[in-house]
Design a protein around this motif. Structure first.
Motif, short mmCIF file in Angstrom:
data_model
loop_
_atom_site.label_atom_id
_atom_site.label_comp_id
_atom_site.label_asym_id
_atom_site.label_seq_id
_atom_site.Cartn_x
_atom_site.Cartn_y
_atom_site.Cartn_z
N LEU A 289 0.49 -17.64 11.25
CA LEU A 289 -0.62 -16.84 10.72
C LEU A 289 -1.96 -17.31 11.27
O LEU A 289 -2.80 -16.51 11.70
N ALA A 290 -2.18 -18.62 11.26
CA ALA A 290 -3.51 -19.16 11.53
C ALA A 290 -3.90 -19.04 13.00
O ALA A 290 -5.04 -18.65 13.31
N VAL A 291 -2.99 -19.36 13.92
CA VAL A 291 -3.37 -19.40 15.34
C VAL A 291 -3.81 -18.02 15.84
O VAL A 291 -4.92 -17.89 16.38
N PRO A 292 -2.99 -16.97 15.70
CA PRO A 292 -3.48 -15.67 16.16
C PRO A 292 -4.65 -15.14 15.34
O PRO A 292 -5.53 -14.46 15.88
N ALA A 293 -4.68 -15.45 14.05
CA ALA A 293 -5.77 -14.94 13.20
C ALA A 293 -7.12 -15.48 13.66
O ALA A 293 -8.12 -14.74 13.66
N VAL A 294 -7.18 -16.73 14.04
CA VAL A 294 -8.44 -17.32 14.51
C VAL A 294 -8.93 -16.61 15.77
O VAL A 294 -10.11 -16.28 15.90
N VAL A 295 -8.01 -16.35 16.71
CA VAL A 295 -8.42 -15.69 17.96
C VAL A 295 -8.83 -14.25 17.68
O VAL A 295 -9.80 -13.75 18.27
N VAL A 296 -8.12 -13.57 16.78
CA VAL A 296 -8.48 -12.19 16.43
C VAL A 296 -9.87 -12.15 15.81
O VAL A 296 -10.70 -11.29 16.15
N LEU A 297 -10.16 -13.07 14.90
CA LEU A 297 -11.49 -13.11 14.27
C LEU A 297 -12.58 -13.36 15.31
O LEU A 297 -13.67 -12.78 15.23
N LEU A 298 -12.31 -14.22 16.28
CA LEU A 298 -13.28 -14.47 17.35
C LEU A 298 -13.53 -13.21 18.18
O LEU A 298 -14.64 -12.95 18.63
N SER A 299 -12.48 -12.39 18.35
CA SER A 299 -12.64 -11.16 19.13
C SER A 299 -13.47 -10.13 18.38
O SER A 299 -14.11 -9.28 19.00
N PHE A 300 -13.46 -10.18 17.06
CA PHE A 300 -14.32 -9.28 16.28
C PHE A 300 -15.79 -9.69 16.42
O PHE A 300 -16.69 -8.87 16.23
N GLN A 301 -16.02 -10.94 16.75
CA GLN A 301 -17.38 -11.43 16.96
C GLN A 301 -17.86 -11.14 18.37
O GLN A 301 -19.05 -10.85 18.59
N ALA A 302 -16.96 -11.21 19.36
CA ALA A 302 -17.35 -11.03 20.75
C ALA A 302 -16.20 -10.39 21.52
O ALA A 302 -15.06 -10.88 21.47
N VAL A 303 -16.49 -9.31 22.24
CA VAL A 303 -15.44 -8.60 22.96
C VAL A 303 -14.84 -9.43 24.09
O VAL A 303 -13.74 -9.13 24.56
N ARG A 304 -15.53 -10.48 24.52
CA ARG A 304 -15.02 -11.32 25.60
C ARG A 304 -13.70 -12.00 25.21
O ARG A 304 -12.96 -12.48 26.08
N HIS A 305 -13.40 -12.06 23.90
CA HIS A 305 -12.17 -12.71 23.44
C HIS A 305 -11.00 -11.75 23.31
O HIS A 305 -9.88 -12.20 23.01
N MET A 306 -11.22 -10.47 23.55
CA MET A 306 -10.12 -9.51 23.43
C MET A 306 -8.96 -9.81 24.38
O MET A 306 -7.80 -9.72 23.97
N PRO A 307 -9.21 -10.16 25.65
CA PRO A 307 -8.07 -10.51 26.51
C PRO A 307 -7.28 -11.71 26.00
O PRO A 307 -6.05 -11.78 26.20
N LEU A 308 -7.96 -12.66 25.37
CA LEU A 308 -7.26 -13.82 24.82
C LEU A 308 -6.34 -13.40 23.67
O LEU A 308 -5.22 -13.91 23.54
#
Length: 518
Positions: A289-308
């Motif tokens: 739950l935690a690992v993907p959720a952290v990256v998803v939340l970062l992508s909501f802050q900045a589109v540069r994280h969407m590929p990650l």
């Protein structure tokens, strides 16, 4: 037949992806050009510049070259093969990221074809971030890191984790995204400790595993200090992300606009992942739950994280599919289709036999012929596409007419002007927002947008000429003020020169009179 079987459907998908990026990519990212010039300077001088060499507005300002390794490699590749080699580098790094994500997914899926089917929707969002810039290194290394962690957790094979500290040395010198790797490593280790502790005392065997994870995370953090700036480099990613300029000048640091079709599709993939979690027969543990959720939340802050997010969710969706789902109506069709696939009806090799590989070679040939036929038309439109994003023709005019002096340029034109002008001329501003700082960029914003006080900010710089978009507010204001003359105009960009004796001949030959509305 052994040779034919080299090209399975999965490899065909990778080749098409590689070919599309390598052949049909426009080198339009403005930062690419100053990265390229920086690599040239590093190799020419044999050292990292400590202060800004490119602008006349920030002379002597400290400059942190946190991506110097990628810049050197980029320049060497460009010098060896030009734009074609750069596109091949882009395609190769992007494909490597997909390969590692696919290998992770393959731990749970019955065939490579299944891996391809799961990966395809996410590859769309990986492709959005593919440009000749250092974040490609983060895509590859993060994808490898996820693969190594999944091998350790689900296959009981920890040997790949031993490579992570070594890779961190290259990662920290190639892109600031290395911090994402350190965060995910520690997050994974802590979540695994919490997961095991929730079930009571940690068994002796698992204690050794947790100790190994902690050691790898600590070693990776220590390895990240092997850079020209030592531990000061740890603060750099957080300082940049916290800047006012990051969200006002750099579009990739802005939040997604969910009104667009592409962003709506991205939100749909996130929703699908959540549905998988809810209806999985085996509920996810805290790490899942935690690992993907952290990256998803970062992508909501900045589109540069969407590929990650795309790279991370490929493996997590594969894990969910392997576990099956409860008998819930939203996933009933998917569950039925997946069961048929696992029973063999969906495996092309069972129904088609060796014809699958023959068809793949035919499809590869068709794709090659199509690319060969389409490329001339695409290449013919490339100058127009590039000029709509960068001042290619405007800069050609400046060079042809020998325009020299202090230039005021649009923010995202700076990288291209550095590439074309340095060292003969320096720029007003470029994409190195961290080097310029918020105070200067706020002042630039006042000038460019013609906000109150723009003249008081603009005039002290003694600007000789301006290179900007045709619809830039500063262009209209300078023309209206009357002390700058429009000497070049195309569908996208303009050049204005100050009405002074050294430009009098140029003005007489090229001035474009503004058309005033009745």
């Amino acid at each position: 037949m052994r040779f034919l079987k080299i090209l399975d459907t999965y490899r065909l998908g990778l080749l098409v992806f590689f070919g599309k990026v390598a052949v049909f990519s426009t080198l339009r990212d403005p930062d690419y050009y100053w990265h390229l010039k920086t690599g040239e300077i590093i190799l020419a001088e044999g050292r990292l510049p400590k202060t800004d060499p490119f602008s006349f507005t920030r002379p002597g300002s400290p400059w942190v070259l946190h991506e110097w390794l990628f810049q050197v490699i980029l320049y060497l590749v460009h010098r060896a093969g030009g734009p074609w080699a750069v596109r091949a580098l882009m395609a190769g790094l992007a494909a490597a990221a997909v390969v590692f994500a696919g290998r992770t997914a393959r731990l749970f899926l019955p065939s490579k074809n299944a891996v391809l089917l799961v990966s395809l929707p996410f590859m769309v969002y990986l492709a959005v971030g593919v440009s000749p810039r250092p974040q490609l290194v983060t895509y590859v290394f993060l994808s490898f890191l996820i693969y190594a962690l999944f091998q350790e957790k689900y296959a009981g094979k920890p040997r790949l984790l031993g490579l992570v500290p070594l890779l961190m040395v290259a990662w920290v010198n190639a892109h600031a995204g290395y911090m994402m790797g350190i965060v995910l490593l520690w997050l994974f280790a802590v979540c695994e400790a919490v997961r095991l502790r929730l079930h009571g005392p940690v068994p002796h065997g698992d204690r050794g595993r947790l100790y190994r994870l902690a050691m790898v995370a600590a070693a990776a953090a220590a390895a990240s200090t092997i850079n020209p700036y030592f531990i000061e480099h740890w603060l750099y990613p957080f300082q940049v992300s916290a800047m006012w300029a990051s969200t006002h000048f750099i579009s990739e640091w802005q939040s997604p606009n969910f009104h667009g079709l592409l962003d709506k599709g991205y939100l749909g993939l996130i929703a699908l992942w959540v549905v998988f979690l809810v209806f999985n027969r085996q509920k996810p543990d805290v790490t899942e739950l935690a690992v993907p959720a952290v990256v998803v939340l970062l992508s909501f802050q900045a589109v540069r994280h969407m590929p990650l997010v795309a790279l991370v969710l490929i493996s997590h969706c594969a894990l969910s599919l392997s576990r099956g789902f409860d008998d819930a109506w939203p996933l009933r069709p998917l569950q039925a289709a997946w069961q048929r696939y696992k029973q063999g009806k969906g495996r092309g090799s069972r129904e088609l036999g060796d014809l699958e590989y023959v068809f793949n070679w035919i499809l590869l040939g068709v794709a090659g012929v199509a690319a060969y036929g389409l490329y001339p038309t695409w290449a013919a439109g490339e100058p127009l596409r590039l000029n709509s994003l960068l001042p290619v023709d405007a800069v050609e005019f400046v060079e042809r007419e020998g325009v020299r002096g202090r230039v005021f340029n649009t923010y995202h034109f700076g990288g291209y002007l550095i590439f074309k002008f340095y060292p003969d001329q320096k720029v007003f501003v470029d994409g190195r927002a961290d080097m310029y700082g918020d105070e200067f960029l706020k002042e630039y914003d006042v000038m460019y947008r013609g906000k109150p006080g723009w003249e008081d900010a603009f005039d002290p710089y003694g600007i000789d000429y301006v290179v900007c978009e045709r619809n830039a507010p500063i262009r209209q204001l300078l023309i209206a003020r009357g002390d700058f003359r429009l000497v070049y105009d195309d569908e996208s960009n303009s050049v204005l020169v100050k009405d002074v004796p050294k430009f009098r001949s140029l003005i007489l030959r090229h001035e474009i009179k503004p058309i005033h509305a009745p």
